[in-house]
Scaffold this active site. Structure first.
Site, PDB file in Angstrom:
ATOM      1  CD  GLU A  50      -2.966  -0.964   2.307  1.00 53.07           C
ATOM      2  OE1 GLU A  50      -3.505   0.123   2.555  1.00 53.07           O
ATOM      3  OE2 GLU A  50      -3.168  -1.983   2.975  1.00 53.07           O
ATOM      4  CG  ASP A 142      -2.091  -2.399   5.872  1.00 53.76           C
ATOM      5  OD1 ASP A 142      -0.914  -2.677   5.602  1.00 53.76           O
ATOM      6  OD2 ASP A 142      -2.462  -1.247   6.161  1.00 53.76           O
ATOM      7  CG  ASP A 144      -6.989  -4.098   7.685  1.00 52.57           C
ATOM      8  OD1 ASP A 144      -6.891  -4.173   6.445  1.00 52.57           O
ATOM      9  OD2 ASP A 144      -6.728  -3.062   8.317  1.00 52.57           O
ATOM     10  CD  GLU A 146      -9.366   0.914   4.821  1.00 51.90           C
ATOM     11  OE1 GLU A 146      -9.490   1.979   4.202  1.00 51.90           O
ATOM     12  OE2 GLU A 146      -9.172   0.855   6.046  1.00 51.90           O
ATOM     13  CE1 TYR A 418      -2.034  -3.106   9.369  1.00 52.03           C
ATOM     14  CE2 TYR A 418      -3.761  -4.358  10.462  1.00 52.03           C
ATOM     15  CZ  TYR A 418      -3.372  -3.438   9.519  1.00 52.03           C
ATOM     16  OH  TYR A 418      -4.306  -2.832   8.722  1.00 52.03           O
ATOM     17  NE  ARG A 420      -5.677   1.320  10.262  1.00 49.04           N
ATOM     18  CZ  ARG A 420      -4.706   1.721   9.446  1.00 49.04           C
ATOM     19  NH1 ARG A 420      -3.875   0.820   8.925  1.00 49.04           N
ATOM     20  NH2 ARG A 420      -4.545   2.994   9.140  1.00 49.04           N
ATOM     21  CG  HIS A 466      -4.258  -8.522  12.800  1.00 54.55           C
ATOM     22  ND1 HIS A 466      -3.984  -9.184  11.627  1.00 54.55           N
ATOM     23  CD2 HIS A 466      -5.285  -7.683  12.534  1.00 54.55           C
ATOM     24  CE1 HIS A 466      -4.808  -8.751  10.687  1.00 54.55           C
ATOM     25  NE2 HIS A 466      -5.604  -7.849  11.218  1.00 54.55           N
TER      26      HIS A 466
END
Length: 974
Positions: A50, A142, A144, A146, A418, A420, A466
């Site tokens: 990203e 990432d 997740d 999103e 990570y 989040r 996570h």
């Protein structure tokens, strides 16, 4: 170019066997797209991430057999323009919730570009070219929902061949984690994508119609949302609790005691035996802003209070050695309640001749367990409490620590896992490493290491996808990282994350608590003391609200005490505190509103829309925030219900696990909501209304309107839209007339036409009256004089050869030229005449394309950048070694100049100490505030009153109009 998502989302997934997770199979490009790429002949594997920072770090671990490119986040989104057959822009609900995506072609949307200079279409073309020559393509966004959605969008838009396209996920950017992910590639998880699309679709069908309705009924540029509106409601309801609160007086009585027979020196002063409180006004901005931050985690433990250390909090003097304070808790066998001074005097009189005797001594040890390692919400809370970081600042800094930062001798290095996450789970390897570190560290050692690892349970709604947020390498201490070049916010946040993780695996602290009950006639007093027998995890991470330990002398039951003095202190009950960013995040998490990864966006959005303001770290609801909340609660009670918002988050989790169907959840919501929309459109009363007051300029009636910019209402002439005879009269809610653009006597330094004075969100600025033909602009300098910031030159753009360059000045005073054509993107340092300056040769070559590296300057300072920009975007921080090597080429440090303030009389006194206040210029934007003249001894602050604001505006206007025909502080040579 628009792309339409398949109506049958679930048919786009590859279900190979019952019980297996579904994976998305990217659709073939339609006839409007390009043909499928041929089999590649290249010798590399492509990894798509990203961010460019993440790409740099990965490239360091992967080696020459891989090529890493960045998508710069999202590459496409739902179209914002409504087409025929769509109930909401980008969504055809009746056609099975068909979503229509569009790629940003021009890159003009600043909010979605996220700092990139190229458009999403240009970035996709770069990825397409790289993918066409790759053996295998790894989507490494990432880990997740999103990130899964971004991976699907890239694969779907570019029609990447499924036989050589894979999805990899890693919780930390370390060599081991990345290699393990590459060894076990996966496919895109269709359930995760469906959950993210359901969230995006619901946010769109709630946000767009409600925002349009508010724009029609209240004011333009307003927005509403499924999550943000509920967050505003929490703040509005707390604001109204505070407004409805009525303060009540009460008193406390404290006895200063010492064991009988001891020689404690103390001289009683009748003038000091009473301490009066200053009752703060309801509109006092300091009323609920204590200097000591309140730890949202310690609130639940009841460990954030005074613990007996009354001096300093109530105005009492510090007790002498051998003496201690005890507080009256019962009077005449009843719980004490002293409503006024007269009652306090009666009790004091009765106690003056009463002997004091110890009746009970209780001693016990209490364990203070270490806190768990950070999850997203607790990191945001603690960074706000301990470091003063906003949630957005915390997440931006954590993102950089996760993606990798430049360290001396190590290159781009990722420092944390990570960021989040909602899980406190820690891998066994990380547990083993931190336990070994604790046992061997000279400041800790085996006495701080528990026999078995500490394990922590996550919240009920945790997805456990996570690990907790922790350092990747626990042996890289914050001190070592600082020596390697980690500075500023990055260092402070890494230090907090590292300490929290190490502390989580230490032994509990042991506190010795002593409670003493003392009888005096009809009164019962109590004294509490606490000492730390073993600091445990507190040695690594001390608590925020750590009070000085209250030491009590050795006391026994039936022991007589000597009364040294009696004190009566006045108090007033306080309203519930306003939300801080930390306590608001805690409330959102507790109520299940949104997800931790969205908290920063929520808090930023509600402030941008003018619904709330933040003063001294506390949230205040604005007039427009209250009005919008009332209208939405009345007409859309289900949307504004906290339980509904929480319930939908649970349904998203069920879509992710396959228990719930994507369309089923959306259909269940849309039916009732669409009916509420129709009803609200017909019944909602407009907030704009005509008044009986005539306009003082033209006599037409004034109209009451609301402004998101100020968060309040204003009165404006109803003739503002009259084409023949418009009237722009406005008066704010404070009764002051709001001046619009005004033509000045200052001539434009480029064309000689008068400059026009305007006001924006960054303060006063000037534009040429001949605009847009003349692009000259000015700002007010530190001395209050107009300073040219943009002016045309006679130099033709050397890149496109179509336009004359514009000479500009940055906030640091550096001059540069820029092509006015956004598509050209030419930009270079310049001299006073606007001629581009060739940067000096550093002797350093770009390690990506071989072009010379040049010195560039940003607001953080100088750095190295590739001269091949924008084709090559390689950049490097200046290490200590490079700074020494390039010291003769580096620009001089920016001189620090004190911000000037208008010469106006200030009559207010400090709300903390009573000293005179002085006018101060804000460092973080336009505007002024009042600061105590005794700073730094006293840090009292206050807002500028409307009357003083008017004086400041008059002084600035006077300084502006008093200028000579040509501006005195022109930064550019004519």
């Amino acid at each position: 170019m628009a792309r339409t998502r398949s109506a049958q989302h679930n048919e786009a997934t590859d279900t190979s066997a019952a019980g297996e997770s579904r994976t998305t199979r990217p659709r073939r490009r339609s006839s409007e797209g390009t043909a499928q790429a041929a089999t590649p002949s290249g010798g590399y594997d492509l990894v798509i991430v990203e961010s460019p920072a993440k790409a740099k770090t990965l490239a360091r671990y992967l080696g020459p057999g891989y090529r890493v490119v960045a998508s710069y986040g999202h590459v496409r989104d739902l179209d914002t323009r409504k087409r025929k057959g769509e109930e909401v822009a980008g969504i055809r609900i009746a056609d099975g919730w068909k979503l229509r995506y569009v790629v940003d072609v021009k890159g003009e949307d600043e909010e979605t570009r996220r700092g990139r200079r190229r458009s999403a279409r240009e970035i996709l073309e770069e990825i397409r070219k790289a993918a066409s020559g790759a053996r295998r393509i790894y989507l490494a966004s990432d880990p997740d929902r999103e990130g899964e959605s971004i991976a699907w969008h890239i694969a779907d838009e570019l029609q990447l061949p499924p036989e050589r396209t894979y999805r990899i996920r890693f919780n930390e950017i370390s060599k081991t984690a990345v290699q393990q992910a590459l060894a076990h590639p996966d496919r895109i998880n269709g359930n995760l994508v469906a959950a993210q699309e359901a969230r995006r679709a619901l946010d769109r069908v709630v946000g767009f119609p409600l925002s349009n309705l508010l724009g029609k009924k209240v004011a333009s540029r307003l927005s509403a949302g499924r999550v943000q509106s509920v967050a505003v409601r929490l703040i509005v309801e707390r604001e109204r609790e505070i407004e409805a609160f009525r303060s009540e007086e009460y008193w406390k009585i404290q006895a200063l005691l010492a064991p009988a027979g001891t020689s404690v020196a103390w001289k009683s002063d009748p003038q000091r035996c009473k301490v009066y409180a200053r009752k703060k006004a309801d509109n006092d901005p300091t009323a609920d802003s204590p200097d000591t931050p309140v730890d949202t985690e310690l609130e639940d433990k009841g460990d954030n209070g005074n613990n007996g250390a009354t001096s300093g909090l109530t105005g009492l003097p510090a007790p002498p050695a051998g003496a201690f304070f005890a507080e009256l808790i019962r009077w005449q066998e009843q719980d004490v309640r002293i409503p006024n001074e007269a009652t306090a005097d009666q009790i004091l009189t009765a106690l003056r001749h009463s002997p004091f005797q110890v009746v009970k001594v209780e001693q016990k040890d209490r364990q203070d367990r270490p806190p768990p390692p950070f999850i997203t919400s607790t990191l945001q809370q603690q960074a706000n409490i301990r470091l003063g970081f906003s949630t957005s600042r915390t997440m931006q800094t954590a993102q950089r620590l996760y993606e990798g930062v430049e360290l001396t001798g190590l290159g781009p290095t990722a420092l944390i896992t990570y960021m989040r996450t909602d899980s406190t789970r820690v891998s066994q390897d990380a547990l083993q490493a931190v336990r070994q570190f604790i046992a061997q560290d000279p400041h800790l050692g085996p006495s701080y290491l528990p026999d078995t690892p500490n394990y922590y349970s996550s919240g009920k709604t945790a997805q456990e996808a996570h690990e907790a947020i922790r350092p990747i390498d626990v042996t890289l201490t914050p001190q070592k990282a600082r020596q390697l070049g980690l500075t500023g916010d990055l260092y402070h946040l890494y230090d907090l994350i590292w300490r929290r993780f190490v502390a989580s695996q230490c032994k509990p602290a042991v506190l010795a608590i002593t409670t003493v009950d003392i009888r005096a006639g009809q009164a019962l007093f109590r004294a509490s003391g606490r000492i730390i027998r073993f600091d445990g995890h507190r040695r690594v991470l001390p608590p925020v609200s750590r009070q000085e330990d209250t030491l009590l002398p050795p006391l026994q039951e039936q022991q007589s005490l000597q009364r040294l003095d009696l004190f009566a202190t006045q108090h007033f009950t306080q309203p519930p505190p306003r939300y801080t960013e930390a306590s608001l995040v805690k409330a959102l998490e507790k109520e299940g509103i949104g997800r931790p990864s969205t908290y920063a966006t929520i808090i930023s959005t509600i402030q941008k829309r003018g619904y709330v303001t933040q003063q001294r770290g506390r949230f205040y609801a604005t007039d427009i925030g209250k009005l919008v909340t009332d209208k939405l609660v009345h007409h859309f009670p289900r949307i504004m219900d906290v339980k509904f918002t929480s319930h939908f988050e649970e349904e998203l989790d069920e879509i992710e696990t396959g228990k719930c169907q994507y369309r089923q959840v959306l259909d269940e919501f849309w039916g009732p909501f669409s009916e509420e929309l129709k009803k609200a459109d017909a019944e909602m009363e407009p907030a704009r209304m005509l008044t009986d007051e005539p306009c003082p300029k033209c006599g037409r009636p004034l109209e009451k309107r609301y402004s998101p910019k100020t968060g309040s209402y204003f009165l404006g002439c109803s003739g503002w839209k009259d084409k023949d005879n418009p009237c722009q009269y406005k008066r704010g809610s404070n009764g002051q007339e709001q001046e619009g653009p005004a033509t000045t006597d200052i001539p434009c330094p480029a064309c000689g036409q008068p400059m026009v004075r305007k006001s924006g969100r960054f303060g006063v600025f000037f534009t040429c009256s001949a605009a847009p033909n003349c692009p000259t602009t000015m700002n007010l300098g530190p001395d209050g004089q107009p300073v040219v910031t943009t002016r045309p030159t006679t130099v033709t753009c050397p890149q496109c050869h179509n336009h004359q360059l514009l000479l500009k000045a940055s906030k640091t005073g550096k001059k540069y030229v820029e092509c006015p054509d956004k598509a050209c993107k030419f930009r270079a340092d310049a001299d006073d005449q606007g001629r581009p300056i060739q940067p000096p040769d550093t002797g350093i070559r770009c390690d990506k394309c071989g072009s010379p590296m040049v010195i560039r300057t940003a607001w953080r300072g100088p750095f190295l950048a590739c001269s091949g920009f924008p084709k090559c975007r390689n950049a490097k921080s200046l290490t200590a070694e490079l700074r020494e090597k390039l010291k003769d080429l580096l620009p001089p440090p920016r001189p620090r100049t004190a911000a000037s303030v208008p010469d106006v009389a200030v009559t207010q006194t400090c709300p903390e100490c009573g000293a005179a206040m002085k006018l101060m210029k804000s460092r973080f934007g336009p505007g002024y505030y009042l600061g105590c003249s005794q700073y730094p001894k006293c840090k009292g602050k206050a807002k500028v009153s409307p009357e003083l604001e008017a004086q400041i505006a008059a002084a600035l206007n006077k300084a502006t109009t008093a200028q000579a025909p040509a501006p005195a502080s022109d930064t550019f040579t004519s």
